[in-house]
Design a protein around this motif. Sequence first.
Motif, short mmCIF file in Angstrom:
data_model
loop_
_atom_site.label_atom_id
_atom_site.label_comp_id
_atom_site.label_asym_id
_atom_site.label_seq_id
_atom_site.Cartn_x
_atom_site.Cartn_y
_atom_site.Cartn_z
N PRO A 131 -18.79 5.47 -18.10
CA PRO A 131 -18.42 6.54 -17.18
C PRO A 131 -17.75 6.02 -15.91
O PRO A 131 -16.80 6.63 -15.43
CB PRO A 131 -19.75 7.22 -16.85
N TRP A 132 -18.23 4.93 -15.38
CA TRP A 132 -17.61 4.39 -14.17
C TRP A 132 -16.20 3.90 -14.46
O TRP A 132 -15.30 4.06 -13.64
CB TRP A 132 -18.46 3.27 -13.57
N ALA A 133 -16.02 3.33 -15.62
CA ALA A 133 -14.68 2.88 -15.99
C ALA A 133 -13.74 4.08 -16.13
O ALA A 133 -12.57 4.01 -15.72
CB ALA A 133 -14.73 2.10 -17.30
N ALA A 134 -14.25 5.19 -16.67
CA ALA A 134 -13.42 6.38 -16.82
C ALA A 134 -13.06 6.95 -15.44
O ALA A 134 -11.92 7.38 -15.22
CB ALA A 134 -14.17 7.43 -17.64
N VAL A 135 -14.01 6.95 -14.54
CA VAL A 135 -13.74 7.45 -13.18
C VAL A 135 -12.70 6.55 -12.50
O VAL A 135 -11.76 7.03 -11.85
CB VAL A 135 -15.05 7.52 -12.35
N ALA A 136 -12.84 5.26 -12.65
CA ALA A 136 -11.89 4.33 -12.03
C ALA A 136 -10.50 4.51 -12.63
O ALA A 136 -9.49 4.52 -11.92
CB ALA A 136 -12.37 2.89 -12.21
N ALA A 137 -10.43 4.66 -13.96
CA ALA A 137 -9.14 4.85 -14.62
C ALA A 137 -8.51 6.16 -14.15
O ALA A 137 -7.28 6.22 -13.93
CB ALA A 137 -9.32 4.86 -16.13
N ALA A 194 -8.95 7.59 -11.24
CA ALA A 194 -8.49 7.39 -9.86
C ALA A 194 -7.18 6.61 -9.83
O ALA A 194 -6.25 6.95 -9.08
CB ALA A 194 -9.56 6.66 -9.06
N VAL A 195 -7.06 5.59 -10.67
CA VAL A 195 -5.83 4.80 -10.72
C VAL A 195 -4.68 5.67 -11.21
O VAL A 195 -3.57 5.63 -10.65
CB VAL A 195 -6.02 3.56 -11.64
N ALA A 196 -4.94 6.48 -12.26
CA ALA A 196 -3.88 7.35 -12.78
C ALA A 196 -3.45 8.36 -11.72
O ALA A 196 -2.25 8.63 -11.57
CB ALA A 196 -4.39 8.06 -14.03
N THR A 197 -4.36 8.86 -10.95
CA THR A 197 -4.03 9.81 -9.89
C THR A 197 -3.17 9.14 -8.83
O THR A 197 -2.17 9.73 -8.36
CB THR A 197 -5.32 10.38 -9.26
N MET A 198 -3.50 7.94 -8.46
CA MET A 198 -2.71 7.21 -7.45
C MET A 198 -1.29 6.96 -7.96
O MET A 198 -0.32 7.11 -7.20
CB MET A 198 -3.40 5.89 -7.10
N ILE A 199 -1.16 6.58 -9.21
CA ILE A 199 0.17 6.31 -9.78
C ILE A 199 1.00 7.60 -9.77
O ILE A 199 2.18 7.58 -9.40
CB ILE A 199 0.04 5.73 -11.20
N VAL A 200 0.40 8.72 -10.18
CA VAL A 200 1.13 9.99 -10.19
C VAL A 200 1.55 10.35 -8.78
O VAL A 200 2.69 10.78 -8.55
CB VAL A 200 0.25 11.10 -10.83
N LEU A 201 0.69 10.18 -7.80
CA LEU A 201 1.05 10.50 -6.41
C LEU A 201 2.19 9.61 -5.91
O LEU A 201 3.11 10.10 -5.21
CB LEU A 201 -0.18 10.36 -5.50
N LEU A 202 2.15 8.34 -6.25
CA LEU A 202 3.24 7.44 -5.83
C LEU A 202 4.56 7.83 -6.47
O LEU A 202 5.62 7.78 -5.82
CB LEU A 202 2.88 5.99 -6.15
N ILE A 203 4.51 8.21 -7.74
CA ILE A 203 5.75 8.60 -8.43
C ILE A 203 6.31 9.88 -7.80
O ILE A 203 7.51 9.99 -7.54
CB ILE A 203 5.48 8.80 -9.95
N VAL A 204 5.45 10.85 -7.52
CA VAL A 204 5.89 12.11 -6.93
C VAL A 204 6.47 11.87 -5.54
O VAL A 204 7.52 12.41 -5.17
CB VAL A 204 4.73 13.13 -6.88
N ARG A 205 5.87 11.01 -4.75
CA ARG A 205 6.36 10.69 -3.39
C ARG A 205 7.72 9.98 -3.48
O ARG A 205 8.60 10.23 -2.65
CB ARG A 205 5.37 9.79 -2.66
N GLY A 206 7.83 9.09 -4.45
CA GLY A 206 9.07 8.34 -4.58
C GLY A 206 10.22 9.25 -4.96
O GLY A 206 11.37 9.03 -4.55
N ARG A 207 10.02 10.26 -5.71
CA ARG A 207 11.09 11.17 -6.13
C ARG A 207 11.52 12.10 -4.98
O ARG A 207 12.66 12.55 -4.93
CB ARG A 207 10.64 12.02 -7.30
N ARG A 208 10.63 12.37 -4.06
CA ARG A 208 10.96 13.25 -2.94
C ARG A 208 11.89 12.56 -1.95
O ARG A 208 12.63 13.19 -1.24
CB ARG A 208 9.69 13.68 -2.21
N ARG A 209 11.86 11.28 -1.85
CA ARG A 209 12.67 10.55 -0.85
C ARG A 209 14.02 10.33 -1.32
O ARG A 209 14.84 10.47 -1.90
CB ARG A 209 12.04 9.20 -0.54
#
Length: 113
Positions: free
Chosen positions: A90-96, A98-113
């Motif tokens: 379960p902790w590994a799933a939560v960590a994965a 969180a990482v996937a969420t961070m990657i999606v946020l970075l990709i979305v931010r990068g496209r806005r600029r």
Amino acid sequence: MTGNGTGDLEALRAEIRRTRVELGETMELLAAKADVKARLRSSAEQAKDRVRGQAAQTVARVRGQATRQAQSVRVHADEGKVALRSGPAPWAAVAAGAVATMIVLLIVRGRRR
């Protein structure tokens, strides 16, 4: 038999009384059979009582089954909690996640600029 005939007369009167009583009972029975409304009411009351009894039995059976199912669910839930607490998955799933969420946020931010 008595010489004046009163014995036969008393026996005859007793027989007449007995016959009148029997005739009265027979008339009451016939009147009850002829009273269709009363018979229908009685039949309806019996049917209501029977249905109420069956409903009470069904409710009791369903409540018992629901109680058993609830207990079973509680036992399985408690077992599941123990499994979640003891394993690293379960902790590994939560960590994965969180990482996937961070990657999606970075990709979305990068496209806005």
